[in-house]
Structure formats: structure tokens, C-alpha cells
Design a protein around this motif. Structure first.
Motif, mmCIF file in Angstrom:
data_model
loop_
_atom_site.group_PDB
_atom_site.id
_atom_site.type_symbol
_atom_site.label_atom_id
_atom_site.label_comp_id
_atom_site.label_asym_id
_atom_site.label_seq_id
_atom_site.Cartn_x
_atom_site.Cartn_y
_atom_site.Cartn_z
ATOM 1 N N THR A 261 5.653 -10.448 -3.283
ATOM 2 C CA THR A 261 4.556 -10.804 -4.061
ATOM 3 C C THR A 261 3.458 -11.188 -2.853
ATOM 4 N N PHE A 264 2.879 -8.200 -1.032
ATOM 5 C CA PHE A 264 1.860 -7.119 -1.594
ATOM 6 C C PHE A 264 -0.021 -8.274 -1.166
ATOM 7 N N TYR A 265 0.086 -9.826 -1.030
ATOM 8 C CA TYR A 265 -0.549 -10.359 -1.212
ATOM 9 C C TYR A 265 -1.352 -10.522 0.430
ATOM 10 N N TYR A 266 -1.025 -10.586 1.471
ATOM 11 C CA TYR A 266 -0.860 -9.500 2.665
ATOM 12 C C TYR A 266 -1.876 -8.646 2.443
ATOM 13 N N LEU A 267 -1.263 -7.875 2.495
ATOM 14 C CA LEU A 267 -1.402 -6.147 2.281
ATOM 15 C C LEU A 267 -3.209 -6.249 1.436
ATOM 16 N N SER A 268 -2.697 -6.705 0.400
ATOM 17 C CA SER A 268 -4.183 -6.825 -0.559
ATOM 18 C C SER A 268 -5.544 -7.792 0.008
ATOM 19 N N VAL A 271 -6.963 -5.384 2.849
ATOM 20 C CA VAL A 271 -7.764 -4.247 2.441
ATOM 21 C C VAL A 271 -9.216 -4.790 2.555
ATOM 22 N N PHE A 272 -9.233 -5.996 1.338
ATOM 23 C CA PHE A 272 -9.855 -6.400 0.846
ATOM 24 C C PHE A 272 -11.372 -6.773 1.950
#
Lengths: 287, 327
Positions: A261, A264-268, A271-272
């Protein structure tokens, strides 16, 4: 995108930026390695990284401050707008170049655990898991830095705001302890946050009605929640601050957990903030 | 080649461009003429996709600049008012980047960079830092950048501003040369410059298109504003009597000189100025008034420019067009 990427890479290595960034990162991690691994004879390399991540507060803003702000100041952004490449490609090209500049010193760092393992017992999976998370943490912070740089044409301003934001993020968990966790306190704090968000929307989009509408909806929503079930608000703010801390996610890896998670958090986050940077570039076309 | 339809751009409450429509054909040099702040740069920025329009659309060879920016931008090379140069790089590095961004690769990229450098005569400074180059050379690097990718249209925003007279002449020659192989649009607030290089002139003022024609036609349009000055050996009353019998004469002023001379100044709206002077000659001769001196001052493009750009209200013809559009 490739043209922008090559161009940016060249400019980082033509100027001092890439070298200063690399030197700072290596120096700080080197000091950490000396303190923990050599002086104290601890075999966990992840502790070095946990100590070293403080360096991001300084080096990420140094690296990212000029990335878009300088284009605006020199009016070279007009060239980028008139070339047959989209803003998304411009931002991606610039971001990937920054990642390469960041990855090179990290490659050197990733040799350390191997070197140490020749002289003692080093648990390599945690070491390399942490290096991977360290890379993602830096990548997320760089994306934040790119966005901050896209907001202004003043490098110094971009660096200052960058340092403030990353420092605040670094200490957000500690600060959270001092924040009121009562329902009433949380409601007031959320109101203030809603007002600040309204101001930011007003500044970024220039639309007063939209900002007012969003702020009003948020204010009413928070008040409604408070009226219906006040316990929901208890301890919410410290919780949010802990959740938003990029560094806190990294410590999970340091403690030996390979947290999907977290990845995933870092990748979001990446992207954001890159999405916001593209919007910020596009916005310039509209006023 | 380029179609601009009902282009409008507002900055808050300020209308920078109002309902601008025109069409540009292939293979001419077009001059965008207008005083500072008339909306030239805004229009060029919108055409090249650097700025959005509040209303209206721009088609480049059939491609809408807002909907198909990639195809449309490939057809254009643009030099903004301030050349967008990376000062720390050499012209070769800079042009290589721009060429690559325009989709050129490998040998083709190298050849084109060499070509445009030869065309703009910057080969000998190719490896110096752009920050060390003079303003004239920087401008050339900017033009070289616009030429990369062999675009059909080259748009130059005030390319001669801030250059010394010799550099201005060199850049003008370059534009003229480019006009042979490309469609060139360039803006300027200097009339003589536009007159010297352009086949077609667009005059813009207060964000509106005031005139769009070749220089000769524009001058002809304003022939009605010719001025005539006469010196006669008679009093103002006698001169007035003679002039009253003729047509196409307005705004008469008299000035009495020493020794019984009168200097008369008036405007004539006669379509053929020499016919007017012939009539004057005979009229004075028939009335036994000695005509000592007669000067005819033909309206120049300068006068057209001043008249069109100083008018606060748009001219009636333009308003008629608008009414037709609205209907």
C-alpha cells in the motif's frame, strides 16, 4: 517527451545542479553510514536511510526549483507551447530527467550494503527494500517539487515553499501530537482548512464562485457531520496528518515490512502532482 | 493556409482582440501592423497555440489549433517577441533540441540544423554560448529555430525590435529571402519596415482588423485625403470665389502673406489628383488670378496608418460588415 528528457538531462549535467544534488545525497548518507554502520557497528543499513531522508528537505527543492519556474522567467515556456509536444509530455520529460539525476547517486548508495556484507552479517532484503522505498519517497517528493515550481516564475520562491512543505511533511507526525483531538477542535480546524482550500482554488482557477461554492459545501458538510455524530471527528485531524506523511510510510519499510500500500501511495502521489503540474502549465494558456 | 474566424480574447474585463477574422494564403509575406498594445502579439500567440482564445477558432491548413494542436503546430514556426533561448547552451545544442522536439531524428536532424544555420548565417557562432551572442545573432538563432522542420508558415513577432540599423537591414533581407520559399507573417509597429517587405498588410488597432490589403491599394484608398497648397497674388475673397465653382474641395484655410499674397490650403477628395490640379490651374487662369505656386501632397501609407489606428471608433465599413455578420 524524449527531446525534453534529453535536453533536461544535458542541462543538469552541464550546470552544477546534478553534481550538487548527488554530492549532498552521498555526503549525508555517507555520514549516516559512518555513524551507524562503522562507529556503532550496527549492521542494518536501513537505519542509515531513515537518518538520511532528512536531507530531502534541502536537496529536493534545490533540484526542482528551476524546473518550470526558470522556463517562465526566461520566457522559454513560449517555445514549449509552440512546439508540437503536449504539456503532459513536457512535464513527463522533465520529471524523468529529474529521476535519472536522483537515481545515479542512489546506484552508488545501493553498493554500500554489499560492501558491508563482506565484513559482517547484513540482512540484505530489508536493506534493498528500504533503498527501493527511499527511491519512491524521493520520487514522490520530486513530483511535489515540480508542482511547486510550476506555480511561480521565481526560483527562490519555489525553493522556499518547497523546503517549507517538505519540512512540514517531515514533522507532521510529531506535530499531530500537539493538535487537539476533540470533536469541536477538529471541526474548527477543518473549517480553517476548507477556507484555505477555497483560497487556493480561487488563486489557481481564478473563479471566485467556484471557490466560494466548494468552501461553503465543505463547511456545511463538516458541520453536519459534527451534528450527526461528533465522535467521528474525534482524533480525525492527527490521523489525517499521520496518513499524509510521506516519511511515515517510509519508516514502515525501515522496520522490515515491504508495504505494497505504501508503494501504491507513493505512485499515486507522483501521478497526482504531475497531473497538477500539467494543469498548471495548461492554465498559463488561458490567462 | 491560415483561417482566423471571429477571434476574441479577453483578459478579465480587457478585450485584447475583438472578433478578428481574416484569411492568409500561401506564399506571400504578410505584415501585421499596429501600435503597441493593439493586439498583435496576442493574435500571434493564439494562432501558434501559445494562448487560448475566448471565442472563435483558428485553422492551419484545415487543422484546428485547439483541437489538433500537434498537426497544426508542425506547419508553423514561431519566433515570439522575446526569442525563447536557453542562454547557457550553444546554438547547435539549442537547435538540436528544438529539431528533436519537432520530430526530426538522426541524420535528418543534423542536416536540417546545418541548413537553418547556413540560412540564418550563424555557422561561425554555432558553438558559442547563446548568452555571449549579440542581440542580432540571438534573433537569428530564434529565426533558425522557427525554420526547423521546414514549416509552411513562419510567424515572427517584432523580429527587428531592439536591433541596430545594420542588423535591422540584415533581418529584413532574411525575411524577404524566406518569403520566396515560405509564407511569412511578421508583426511590426514600424510602417516603413512593413511597407518595404510585405505584399499584404493587416492593420490592427484596438484589437480589431482595420484594413487588409496590399500597400498600393491601401494608399489608393486614402487618395481622397490629398492636400493642396496654393499661393496666389490675390485676396482670400477672390480665391474663395474661384474655389467655390469647383467640386471635391473641403476644409479650406487662408493665410494672408505680406505683399498681397494669399496662401490657401485645402483637402481634395478628387479621385485623380492631377485632374484636380489641372482644373485649378484653368480656373485661376480664367479668373485672371495669378497662381504663383501649387503643391500637391499625396497621402502616404503613413497617413493611412495614423488615420486607421487613431480612430477611436471602428470605421463605418467595418460596422456594416458586423451588422451583416450578426444578421
Amino acid at each position: 517527451m524524449i527531446a525534453v528528457w534529453i535536453h533536461e538531462l544535458k542541462s543538469y549535467f552541464h550546470t552544477l545542479t546534478a553534481y550538487v544534488f548527488g554530492a549532498f545525497l552521498l555526503c549525508f548518507i555517507g555520514i549516516g553510514a559512518m555513524m551507524y554502520n562503522l562507529e556503532m557497528a550496527v549492521s542494518n543499513f536501513e537505519y542509515v536511510l531513515s537518518f538520511g531522508c532528512l536531507v530531502f528537505v534541502v536537496i529536493v527543492p534545490i533540484l526542482t526549483m528551476r524546473v518550470i519556474a526558470e522556463e517562465r522567467k526566461q520566457k522559454t515556456d513560449q517555445l514549449l507551447y509552440s512546439l508540437p509536444i503536449s504539456s503532459t509530455n513536457v512535464v513527463l520529460g522533465k520529471y524523468l530527467a529529474l529521476l535519472v539525476v536522483y537515481l545515479l547517486p542512489l546506484c552508488v548508495v545501493s553498493l554500500y550494503p554489499l560492501v558491508f556484507s563482506r565484513y559482517g552479517e547484513v540482512y540484505l532484503p530489508t536493506s534493498y527494500g528500504s533503498i527501493f522505498a527511499f527511491f519512491l519517497l524521493g520520487a514522490a517528493l520530486i513530483a511535489v517539487g515540480v508542482f511547486i515550481s510550476s506555480l511561480t516564475d521565481n526560483q527562490g520562491f519555489a525553493a522556499g515553499i518547497g523546503i517549507a512543505v517538505i519540512l512540514l511533511n517531515y514533522y507532521s507526525v510529531k506535530l499531530a501530537e500537539y493538535i487537539s483531538s476533540t470533536a469541536l477542535g477538529t471541526m474548527i480546524a477543518l473549517w480553517v482548512l476548507a477556507a484555505v482550500l477555497g483560497l487556493i482554488i480561487r488563486y489557481v482557477t481564478g473563479q471566485e464562485n467556484l471557490a466560494l461554492a466548494i468552501t461553503a459545501v465543505l463547511l456545511v458538510a463538516v458541520f453536519a457531520v459534527y451534528q450527526v455524530d461528533a465522535t467521528l471527528l474525534e482524533g480525525l485531524l492527527p490521523n489525517i496528518m499521520t496518513q499524509l506523511s510521506l516519511f511515515e510510510r517510509f519508516y514502515v519499510f525501515v522496520n522490515g515490512v515491504f508495504d505494497l500500500t505504501g508503494i501504491f501511495y507513493y505512485l499515486s502521489i507522483v501521478v497526482f502532482f504531475l497531473f497538477l503540474s500539467v494543469q498548471s502549465l495548461e492554465k498559463r494558456r488561458y490567462n | 493556409m491560415i483561417q482566423v474566424e471571429h477571434l476574441t480574447k479577453c483578459y478579465g474585463d480587457v478585450m485584447a482582440v475583438q472578433d478578428l477574422s481574416f484569411e492568409i494564403d500561401e506564399g506571400h509575406v504578410y505584415g501585421f501592423l499596429g501600435p503597441n498594445g493593439s493586439g498583435k502579439s496576442t493574435t500571434m500567440n493564439i494562432i501558434t497555440g501559445c494562448l487560448s482564445a475566448t471565442e472563435g477558432r483558428v485553422l492551419i491548413d484545415g487543422h484546428d489549433i485547439f483541437e489538433e494542436p500537434r498537426q497544426a503546430k508542425r506547419l508553423m514556426g514561431y519566433l515570439p517577441e522575446q526569442p525563447p533561448l536557453y542562454l547557457g547552451e550553444s546554438p547547435v545544442e539549442y537547435l538540436t533540441f528544438v529539431g528533436r522536439a519537432k520530430g526530426l531524428r538522426g541524420q535528418e536532424l543534423k542536416e536540417q540544423v546545418a541548413d537553418v544555420m547556413a540560412q540564418t548565417k550563424i555557422e561561425h557562432v554555432g558553438h558559442r554560448r547563446i548568452s555571449d551572442l549579440s542581440k542580432g545573432y540571438r534573433q537569428r538563432v530564434g529565426i533558425a529555430q522557427a525554420l526547423l522542420g521546414n514549416p509552411k508558415v513562419i510567424i515572427l513577432d517584432e523580429p527587428t525590435v531592439g536591433l541596430d540599423p545594420i542588423q535591422i537591414l540584415e533581418i529584413r533581407d532574411l525575411i524577404r529571402e524566406l518569403g520566396r520559399t515560405h509564407t511569412v507573417i511578421f508583426s511590426s509597429h514600424i510602417l516603413s519596415e512593413v511597407q518595404a517587405i510585405c505584399d499584404r498588410i493587416l492593420i490592427i488597432a484596438h484589437g480589431r482588423l482595420m484594413a487588409f490589403d496590399c500597400p498600393e491599394n491601401l494608399e489608393r484608398q486614402m487618395l481622397r485625403q490629398n492636400e493642396i497648397t496654393l499661393t496666389t497674388q490675390a485676396g482670400p475673397d477672390e480665391v474663395k470665389e474661384v474655389l467655390e465653382r469647383l467640386y471635391h474641395i473641403t476644409e479650406i484655410t487662408f493665410q494672408q502673406k505680406e505683399g498681397g499674397y494669399t496662401q490657401t490650403h485645402f483637402q481634395t477628395s478628387h479621385p485623380q489628383p492631377y485632374e484636380m490640379t489641372r482644373q485649378l490651374f484653368w480656373a485661376f487662369a480664367e479668373n485672371d488670378v495669378p497662381l504663383l505656386e501649387m503643391t500637391l501632397k499625396k497621402a502616404s501609407l503613413e497617413d493611412v496608418f495614423l488615420e486607421l489606428t487613431e480612430a477611436k471608433e471602428p470605421d463605418p465599413q467595418q460596422e456594416e460588415n458586423e451588422e451583416v455578420d450578426e444578421a
